[in-house]
Design a protein around this motif. Structure first.
Motif, short mmCIF file in Angstrom:
data_model
loop_
_atom_site.label_atom_id
_atom_site.label_comp_id
_atom_site.label_asym_id
_atom_site.label_seq_id
_atom_site.Cartn_x
_atom_site.Cartn_y
_atom_site.Cartn_z
N VAL A 175 0.84 -1.36 0.03
CA VAL A 175 -0.05 0.10 -0.01
C VAL A 175 0.85 1.28 -0.03
N ALA A 176 0.46 2.21 -1.08
CA ALA A 176 1.42 3.37 -0.98
C ALA A 176 1.25 4.05 0.21
N GLU A 177 2.44 5.19 0.42
CA GLU A 177 2.08 5.88 1.81
C GLU A 177 1.28 7.41 1.44
N THR A 178 0.62 7.30 0.33
CA THR A 178 -0.24 8.36 0.18
C THR A 178 -1.40 8.13 -0.85
N PRO A 179 -2.49 8.84 -0.58
CA PRO A 179 -3.64 8.91 -1.80
C PRO A 179 -3.08 9.63 -2.59
N GLY A 237 3.52 -1.68 -11.44
CA GLY A 237 3.26 -3.15 -11.08
C GLY A 237 4.31 -3.36 -9.88
N VAL A 238 3.93 -4.46 -9.03
CA VAL A 238 4.84 -4.89 -7.90
C VAL A 238 6.18 -4.98 -8.42
N ARG A 239 6.37 -6.02 -9.62
CA ARG A 239 7.32 -6.29 -9.93
C ARG A 239 8.56 -5.34 -10.65
N PHE A 240 7.93 -4.42 -10.82
CA PHE A 240 8.76 -3.28 -11.44
C PHE A 240 9.13 -2.09 -10.17
N ASN A 241 8.57 -2.21 -9.23
CA ASN A 241 8.60 -1.30 -7.93
C ASN A 241 9.41 -1.98 -6.48
N LYS A 242 10.18 -3.01 -6.72
CA LYS A 242 10.70 -3.61 -5.57
C LYS A 242 11.80 -2.54 -4.92
N ASP A 243 11.53 -2.65 -3.55
CA ASP A 243 12.52 -1.92 -2.70
C ASP A 243 12.31 -0.25 -2.74
N PHE A 244 11.50 0.28 -3.34
CA PHE A 244 10.98 1.56 -3.46
C PHE A 244 9.93 1.86 -2.25
N THR A 245 10.00 3.27 -1.86
CA THR A 245 8.93 3.62 -1.10
C THR A 245 7.91 4.58 -1.67
N TRP A 246 6.86 4.92 -1.36
CA TRP A 246 5.89 5.99 -1.98
C TRP A 246 5.55 5.16 -3.33
N VAL A 247 5.37 4.04 -3.31
CA VAL A 247 4.73 3.27 -4.63
C VAL A 247 4.03 2.28 -4.08
N GLY A 248 2.87 1.77 -4.87
CA GLY A 248 2.10 0.65 -4.73
C GLY A 248 0.66 0.86 -5.01
N GLY A 249 -0.43 0.25 -4.61
CA GLY A 249 -2.01 0.40 -4.74
C GLY A 249 -2.23 1.75 -3.66
N SER A 250 -3.24 2.37 -4.15
CA SER A 250 -3.59 3.51 -3.36
C SER A 250 -4.89 4.06 -3.65
N ALA A 251 -5.48 4.83 -2.82
CA ALA A 251 -6.97 5.63 -3.14
C ALA A 251 -6.55 6.72 -3.99
N THR A 252 -7.77 7.24 -4.45
CA THR A 252 -7.68 8.42 -5.11
C THR A 252 -9.06 9.43 -4.82
N PHE A 253 -8.50 10.60 -4.25
CA PHE A 253 -9.63 11.52 -3.97
C PHE A 253 -9.62 12.58 -4.87
N PHE A 254 -10.86 12.92 -5.27
CA PHE A 254 -11.13 13.88 -6.29
C PHE A 254 -11.76 15.27 -5.66
N GLU A 255 -10.76 16.28 -6.14
CA GLU A 255 -11.56 17.77 -5.75
C GLU A 255 -12.90 17.92 -6.48
#
Length: 396
Positions: A37-41, A378-396
């Motif tokens: 899960v990403a650190e941010t929406p 995708g997961v296999r392209f983002n190993k060992d990174f932070t602020w990546v992954g699945g997240s939520a989206t909030f619309f203004e």
């Protein structure tokens, strides 16, 4: 992406908050969170929201056009056509890369689409979790046409259950307890009262289907389908009482045929400023573009990025045994636009629609976002990174 919301979030972000946030998800569904899960929406500004909606309306217009179903009849592979197909898909998921145009404005670019359900339950739960653990501005919403989690759940219940009792509706998968998305199955069960049932556990008696729960034989009247039937090819020794091409008395929510009909297959039929040039490889008749480095090769019948080739050459294209089952798509440049503490991150947004049987068109319900620093999302392209992954989206 929305400047004020991003700056406020980053200013108040701490690693401790993030760890508590993830632990709360894991505590709610122990052992089921199997992806990062990403650190941010993602905070989508109003002007980009408008462009996303415009892009999707254009795509939906094509899906609603006369003769659409006839054009994509070839999309359903021989031997995988399931009886009982409804008039239109029950779901629509449209993936967009967030890019910049020549004037530096943020724009969506279509990556893929599918007539198949996404993680509708989990995304609502995740969005609510972000609100509980972080400061999300009040003028940002995660769902459409619903003013609360409860209202959203009612919409989803009407779409998936129809008028049936929850015990007569199942979420169908193959070995659901081993799937990476199993947390969504658990959220969906909590939200709607329907059980995830393995394909191998279905029992056919004549034209009726059943499953056992706590020693009781229960009739299946409606199937919320999460099984991609291509996946069954990974289990050649599988022995089952029911085969998915059997003609049985069930209603499908997410009929399997629509997974193929609304897919990469229809991208060559789409056009517009938010759709990159896409053609079937067979349409080129070996007269391929001279700048193949600017194209990506995608097999029609694959899922989750498998088989995608970012480094296309003429020999690769000429060697394809079935070029009619591949598309060549103009590459889009994901713009790193989300400010993390240590740099910028790329973003992809999926708009997720439900489509009741008697409704004239799909209804946008919710979305998801995926953050990446790698060559692909995708997961296999983002190993060992932070602020990546699945997240939520909030619309203004």
């Amino acid at each position: 992406m929305q400047k004020e919301a991003r700056e406020a979030f980053n200013r108040l972000f701490t690693e401790k908050k993030y760890q508590e946030f993830v632990k709360s998800i894991e505590a709610s569904f122990p052992g089921s969170l199997d992806f990062r899960v990403a650190e941010t929406p993602v905070f989508v500004p109003a002007d980009l929201k408008a462009k996303l909606l415009e892009a999707s309306e254009d795509i939906i217009a094509t899906i609603l056009s006369d003769g659409f179903k006839e054009k994509n009849d070839r999309a359903v592979p021989p031997g995988q056509r399931v009886p009982g197909e409804n008039a239109h898909s029950s779901f629509l998921a449209i993936d967009y890369a967030i890019c910049k145009d020549e004037s530096g404005e943020l724009v969506p670019q279509l990556i893929e689409l599918q007539g198949f359900p996404s993680i509708f339950g989990y995304q609502a739960f995740l969005s609510e979790s972000f609100r509980k653990h972080f400061d999300v501005p009040e003028n940002f919403d995660y769902c459409f046409g619903a003013d609360s989690y409860e209202t959203y759940a009612k919409k989803l219940k009407r779409l998936i259950l129809g008028n049936e009792d929850p015990e007569n509706v199942i979420l169908l998968e193959i070995f659901p307890d081993k799937q990476k998305t199993r947390i969504d199955f658990e959220v969906t069960e909590q939200m709607l009262g329907i059980k995830p049932v393995c394909y191998t556990k279905l029992i056919r008696e004549g034209r009726q289907l059943f499953y056992y729960q706590n020693g009781r034989k229960i009739q299946v009247k409606r199937i919320y389908n999460r099984l991609i039937f291509d996946d069954l090819l990974n289990y050649p020794e599988l022995q089952t009482n029911y085969h998915f091409t059997d003609d049985v008395d069930v209603a499908w929510v997410g009929h399997p045929n629509w997974f193929f009909r609304i897919s990469k297959f229809i991208m060559p039929y789409l056009s517009g400023k938010y759709v990159p040039e896409t053609r079937f490889v067979s349409d080129y008749q070996n007269d391929f573009p001279s700048d193949l480095e600017n194209y990506v090769l995608k097999p029609l019948f694959s899922f989750a990025g498998s088989g995608v080739n970012l480094h296309v050459t003429r020999p690769i294209l000429k060697a394809l045994p079935d070029p009619q089952n591949y598309i060549l798509q103009k590459k889009v440049k994901y713009e790193p636009i989300i400010q993390a503490p240590d740099g910028l991150v790329k973003c992809e947004i999926r708009l997720m629609y439900g489509w009741e049987d008697k409704a004239a068109k799909p209804e946008l319900l919710i979305s998801l976002s995926r953050l990446s620093r790698g060559e692909m999302i995708g997961v296999r392209f983002n190993k060992d990174f932070t602020w990546v992954g699945g997240s939520a989206t909030f619309f203004e």
